[in-house]
Design a protein around this motif. Structure first.
Motif, mmCIF file in Angstrom:
data_model
loop_
_atom_site.group_PDB
_atom_site.id
_atom_site.type_symbol
_atom_site.label_atom_id
_atom_site.label_comp_id
_atom_site.label_asym_id
_atom_site.label_seq_id
_atom_site.Cartn_x
_atom_site.Cartn_y
_atom_site.Cartn_z
ATOM 1 N N ILE A 177 -1.804 5.658 4.868
ATOM 2 C CA ILE A 177 -0.737 5.200 3.859
ATOM 3 C C ILE A 177 -0.599 3.663 3.891
ATOM 4 C CG2 ILE A 177 1.626 5.522 3.180
ATOM 5 C CD1 ILE A 177 1.264 8.644 3.839
ATOM 6 N N ARG A 178 -0.365 3.053 4.908
ATOM 7 C CA ARG A 178 0.139 1.804 5.122
ATOM 8 C C ARG A 178 -1.475 1.004 4.468
ATOM 9 N NH1 ARG A 178 3.020 0.435 10.900
ATOM 10 N NH2 ARG A 178 4.510 1.930 10.779
ATOM 11 N N GLU A 179 -2.614 1.534 4.764
ATOM 12 C CA GLU A 179 -3.713 0.833 4.466
ATOM 13 C C GLU A 179 -3.903 0.934 3.002
ATOM 14 O OE1 GLU A 179 -7.213 -1.438 3.931
ATOM 15 O OE2 GLU A 179 -5.919 -1.399 5.363
ATOM 16 N N ILE A 180 -3.508 1.884 2.347
ATOM 17 C CA ILE A 180 -3.508 2.127 0.704
ATOM 18 C C ILE A 180 -2.609 1.141 0.283
ATOM 19 C CG2 ILE A 180 -2.696 3.655 -1.027
ATOM 20 C CD1 ILE A 180 -4.113 5.945 0.704
ATOM 21 N N GLY A 181 -1.199 1.134 0.720
ATOM 22 C CA GLY A 181 -0.264 0.250 0.325
ATOM 23 C C GLY A 181 -0.583 -1.236 0.413
ATOM 24 N N VAL A 182 -1.210 -1.580 1.460
ATOM 25 C CA VAL A 182 -1.768 -3.148 1.401
ATOM 26 C C VAL A 182 -2.483 -3.394 0.502
ATOM 27 C CG1 VAL A 182 -2.627 -4.747 3.235
ATOM 28 C CG2 VAL A 182 -0.825 -3.185 3.966
ATOM 29 N N ALA A 183 -3.466 -2.499 0.598
ATOM 30 C CA ALA A 183 -4.802 -2.727 -0.254
ATOM 31 C C ALA A 183 -4.326 -2.817 -1.916
ATOM 32 C CB ALA A 183 -5.832 -1.524 -0.371
ATOM 33 N N ALA A 184 -3.452 -1.873 -2.262
ATOM 34 C CA ALA A 184 -3.069 -1.796 -3.742
ATOM 35 C C ALA A 184 -2.238 -2.974 -4.033
ATOM 36 C CB ALA A 184 -2.216 -0.425 -3.881
ATOM 37 N N ARG A 185 -1.310 -3.598 -2.965
ATOM 38 C CA ARG A 185 -0.641 -4.700 -3.284
ATOM 39 C C ARG A 185 -1.369 -6.037 -3.388
ATOM 40 N NH1 ARG A 185 2.588 -4.622 0.984
ATOM 41 N NH2 ARG A 185 2.078 -6.471 2.001
ATOM 42 N N LYS A 221 -3.813 13.919 -3.214
ATOM 43 C CA LYS A 221 -3.716 12.788 -4.109
ATOM 44 C C LYS A 221 -2.388 12.490 -4.626
ATOM 45 C CE LYS A 221 -8.428 13.331 -6.458
ATOM 46 N NZ LYS A 221 -9.100 13.649 -7.592
ATOM 47 N N ASP A 222 -1.290 13.188 -4.436
ATOM 48 C CA ASP A 222 0.107 13.045 -4.900
ATOM 49 C C ASP A 222 0.633 11.942 -3.846
ATOM 50 O OD1 ASP A 222 -0.002 14.376 -7.155
ATOM 51 O OD2 ASP A 222 1.185 16.215 -6.248
ATOM 52 N N VAL A 223 0.476 12.130 -2.374
ATOM 53 C CA VAL A 223 0.673 11.185 -1.424
ATOM 54 C C VAL A 223 0.028 9.930 -1.601
ATOM 55 C CG1 VAL A 223 0.791 10.805 0.996
ATOM 56 C CG2 VAL A 223 1.138 13.137 0.295
ATOM 57 N N MET A 224 -1.063 9.955 -1.937
ATOM 58 C CA MET A 224 -1.876 8.598 -2.178
ATOM 59 C C MET A 224 -1.218 7.949 -3.396
ATOM 60 S SD MET A 224 -5.925 9.126 -1.544
ATOM 61 C CE MET A 224 -6.097 10.637 -1.993
ATOM 62 N N GLU A 225 -0.976 8.551 -4.401
ATOM 63 C CA GLU A 225 -0.431 7.939 -5.751
ATOM 64 C C GLU A 225 1.009 7.531 -5.368
ATOM 65 O OE1 GLU A 225 -0.631 10.837 -8.700
ATOM 66 O OE2 GLU A 225 -2.800 10.681 -8.958
ATOM 67 N N ARG A 226 1.798 7.925 -4.451
ATOM 68 C CA ARG A 226 3.048 7.532 -4.096
ATOM 69 C C ARG A 226 2.791 6.407 -3.519
ATOM 70 N NH1 ARG A 226 4.685 12.880 -3.503
ATOM 71 N NH2 ARG A 226 4.284 12.694 -1.105
ATOM 72 N N ALA A 227 1.917 6.080 -2.497
ATOM 73 C CA ALA A 227 1.760 5.018 -1.572
ATOM 74 C C ALA A 227 1.355 3.812 -2.470
ATOM 75 C CB ALA A 227 0.786 5.385 -0.527
ATOM 76 N N VAL A 228 0.639 4.052 -3.732
ATOM 77 C CA VAL A 228 0.283 3.092 -4.588
ATOM 78 C C VAL A 228 1.291 2.423 -5.301
ATOM 79 C CG1 VAL A 228 -1.172 2.578 -6.724
ATOM 80 C CG2 VAL A 228 -2.188 3.836 -4.685
ATOM 81 N N LYS A 229 2.034 3.435 -5.690
ATOM 82 C CA LYS A 229 3.259 2.944 -6.516
ATOM 83 C C LYS A 229 4.230 2.272 -5.892
ATOM 84 C CE LYS A 229 3.004 6.926 -10.012
ATOM 85 N NZ LYS A 229 3.626 8.129 -10.675
ATOM 86 N N LYS A 230 4.543 2.641 -4.473
ATOM 87 C CA LYS A 230 5.515 1.922 -3.594
ATOM 88 C C LYS A 230 4.773 0.334 -3.521
ATOM 89 C CE LYS A 230 7.400 5.709 -1.034
ATOM 90 N NZ LYS A 230 7.770 6.193 0.225
ATOM 91 N N ALA A 231 3.867 0.213 -3.471
ATOM 92 C CA ALA A 231 3.154 -0.859 -2.960
ATOM 93 C C ALA A 231 3.061 -1.777 -4.285
ATOM 94 C CB ALA A 231 1.703 -0.943 -2.505
ATOM 95 N N THR A 232 3.046 -1.296 -5.604
ATOM 96 C CA THR A 232 3.020 -2.069 -6.547
ATOM 97 C C THR A 232 4.203 -1.962 -7.418
ATOM 98 O OG1 THR A 232 2.443 0.078 -7.999
ATOM 99 C CG2 THR A 232 0.416 -1.295 -7.320
ATOM 100 N N GLY A 233 5.401 -1.663 -6.917
ATOM 101 C CA GLY A 233 6.714 -1.854 -7.419
ATOM 102 C C GLY A 233 7.344 -0.668 -8.068
ATOM 103 N N GLU A 234 6.334 0.236 -8.496
ATOM 104 C CA GLU A 234 6.928 1.352 -9.354
ATOM 105 C C GLU A 234 7.876 2.249 -8.512
ATOM 106 O OE1 GLU A 234 4.130 3.543 -11.769
ATOM 107 O OE2 GLU A 234 2.626 2.167 -10.953
ATOM 108 N N LEU A 235 7.744 2.386 -7.215
ATOM 109 C CA LEU A 235 8.741 2.974 -6.411
ATOM 110 C C LEU A 235 9.148 1.947 -5.300
ATOM 111 C CD1 LEU A 235 6.851 6.488 -5.909
ATOM 112 C CD2 LEU A 235 9.109 6.171 -7.403
ATOM 113 N N GLU A 236 10.484 2.384 -4.862
ATOM 114 C CA GLU A 236 11.037 1.577 -3.680
ATOM 115 C C GLU A 236 10.025 1.910 -2.198
ATOM 116 O OE1 GLU A 236 15.098 0.339 -1.496
ATOM 117 O OE2 GLU A 236 15.228 1.652 -3.134
ATOM 118 N N GLY A 237 9.693 0.721 -1.745
ATOM 119 C CA GLY A 237 9.002 1.187 -0.383
ATOM 120 C C GLY A 237 9.201 -0.141 0.455
#
Length: 240
Positions: free
Chosen positions: A26-34, A60-76
């Motif tokens: 999840i961390r790797e997905i977030g950093v990559a998306a940001r 896929k839901d967990v991955m999508e949440r990680a992406v949204k947190k990284a891109t600012g759509e969700l707080e993370g």
């Protein structure tokens, strides 16, 4: 003869390990998306991270949440990339890649793992020169000739076969990694493991107590929550 761990104990241990793997992914997905945007079609690093997560059965839901947190759509939480270098016993060189929200905690944990096991941390660049950064597509087995032909056609740099267990590695430059992986998959040869990382120019053979100490140190580093990858030039022999 004593009884082994109960089914519940084994399940709890497996769940805990799975949770640790998911945390790192999840961390790797977030950093990559940001860093490169939330669309995997236009972000090779994110696509690779999501492929690894799918292989680990992440939804896929967990991955999508990680992406949204990284891109600012969700707080993370925002994580930054940090790399540490040093030596394990026997002159083994070690690179530790981390994703952290607290550098002070991370460097303390990494330093403790080195010192507790007879190693010592070095300065930036102190061991990195002993490694090359490249893409690796690993196959646990299969038709070596077919994999080799497909890899050459896909633009891979090298193919390394391991006769002792039948494994095959296809090596690429970091820049051509994604294209080679897609071409191999399109040829019906999806790798069991694929990642851009470090490979040592030369391995350092260690044995006996030294090998066990190195193995213990590498495992301790890999078990840290903030550590994503550990690379070394250790040839552990039977201890590996």
């Amino acid at each position: 003869m004593g009884r082994g761990p109960s089914i519940e104990a084994r399940k709890n241990a497996t769940d805990a390990q799975r949770g640790k793997v998911f945390t790192k992914l999840i961390r790797e997905i977030g950093v990559a998306a940001r860093a490169g945007g939330g669309d995997p079609a236009n972000n090779p690093r994110l696509r690779t991270a999501m492929d690894k997560a799918l292989a680990a059965n992440m939804s896929k839901d967990v991955m999508e949440r990680a992406v949204k947190k990284a891109t600012g759509e969700l707080e993370g939480v925002e994580y930054e990339e940090v790399r540490y270098e040093g030596y394990a016993p026997g002159g083994v060189a070690v690179i530790v890649d981390c994703l952290t929200d607290n550098r002070v905690r991370t460097v303390a944990d990494v330093r403790h793992a080195f010192s507790k096991n007879g190693g010592n941390m070095g300065t930036e660049g102190s061991v990195a020169f002993m490694f090359k950064r490249l893409g690796v597509l690993s196959y646990e087995g299969g038709d070596e000739e077919r994999i080799t032909e497909a890899a050459i056609e896909a633009g891979a740099d090298d193919i390394v076969a391991y006769p002792e267990d039948g494994a095959i590695d296809v090596l690429t430059t970091p820049e051509s990694f994604e294209a080679v992986k897609q071409a191999m998959s399109a040829a019906g040869l999806a790798p069991g493991y694929a990642e851009v990382g470090f490979r040592a120019d030369n391995d350092v053979a260690v044995s006996g107590d030294t090998a066990l100490q190195v193995k213990k140190m590498l495992a301790m580093l890999e078990d840290l929550d903030d550590v994503q990858n550990v690379w070394s030039n250790a040839d552990l022999g039977d201890a590996g």
